[in-house]
Design an enzyme around this catalytic site. Structure first.
Site, PDB file in Angstrom:
ATOM      1  N   GLY A  13       0.812  -1.218   0.000  1.00 36.47           N
ATOM      2  CA  GLY A  13       0.000   0.000   0.000  1.00 36.47           C
ATOM      3  C   GLY A  13       0.842   1.263   0.000  1.00 36.47           C
ATOM      4  O   GLY A  13       0.523   2.241  -0.686  1.00 36.47           O
ATOM      5  N   CYS A  14       1.915   1.244   0.752  1.00 35.45           N
ATOM      6  CA  CYS A  14       2.787   2.420   0.845  1.00 35.45           C
ATOM      7  C   CYS A  14       3.509   2.669  -0.474  1.00 35.45           C
ATOM      8  O   CYS A  14       3.686   3.815  -0.883  1.00 35.45           O
ATOM      9  CB  CYS A  14       3.774   2.254   1.988  1.00 35.45           C
ATOM     10  SG  CYS A  14       2.947   2.120   3.595  1.00 35.45           S
ATOM     11  N   THR A  15       3.905   1.601  -1.145  1.00 36.09           N
ATOM     12  CA  THR A  15       4.547   1.737  -2.446  1.00 36.09           C
ATOM     13  C   THR A  15       3.551   2.263  -3.472  1.00 36.09           C
ATOM     14  O   THR A  15       3.876   3.159  -4.259  1.00 36.09           O
ATOM     15  CB  THR A  15       5.146   0.392  -2.893  1.00 36.09           C
ATOM     16  OG1 THR A  15       6.115  -0.027  -1.912  1.00 36.09           O
ATOM     17  CG2 THR A  15       5.817   0.501  -4.245  1.00 36.09           C
ATOM     18  N   ALA A  18       3.062   6.025  -2.719  1.00 33.05           N
ATOM     19  CA  ALA A  18       4.251   6.808  -3.069  1.00 33.05           C
ATOM     20  C   ALA A  18       4.407   6.915  -4.589  1.00 33.05           C
ATOM     21  O   ALA A  18       4.695   7.999  -5.114  1.00 33.05           O
ATOM     22  CB  ALA A  18       5.497   6.178  -2.454  1.00 33.05           C
TER      23      ALA A  18
END
Length: 122
Positions: A13-15, A18
């Site tokens: 999710g963070c990738t 970003a």
């Protein structure tokens, strides 16, 4: 400024989030926005994450969690702490103009772009 908190470098999710900011950076810049990502990961972890995904914005290391806590974005489970996926639009005067507490990593940048436009045309 778009200040976004996220749990962990190089997680799915963070990738996604970003890379979505990365892919829309020209649109964000066109709206006079600066993007800053914040998590409790180390500066070394951030540097590797940014390099691996060619992120054109800064990632801030909040290893103590003080910044996340001050924005109500810290989840402290005593044995493990991380930043919640929360974001803020901060106006040129330094005031929070918009708060996002329920962030979908795939759609978030679209919401931010719409809100930046709305805030600038008020």
């Amino acid at each position: 400024m778009v200040l976004y908190f996220y749990p962990k470098d190089d997680t799915p999710g963070c990738t996604t989030e970003a890379c979505s900011f990365r892919d829309n950076i020209n649109r964000l810049i066109a709206q006079d926005a600066v993007v800053l990502g914040v998590s409790l990961d180390s500066q070394k972890s951030h540097a590797e994450f940014a390099e691996n995904h060619k992120l054109p914005f800064d990632l801030l290391a909040d290893e103590s969690g003080k910044v996340a806590k001050s924005y109500g974005a810290l989840l402290d489970l005593k044995v493990f702490k991380y930043a919640k996926r929360h974001s803020f639009i901060i106006n040129p005067q330094g005031h929070i103009a918009k708060i996002y507490r329920d962030v979908n990593p795939k759609q978030h940048v679209r919401e931010v772009l719409q809100d930046l436009h709305s805030l600038q045309t008020q």
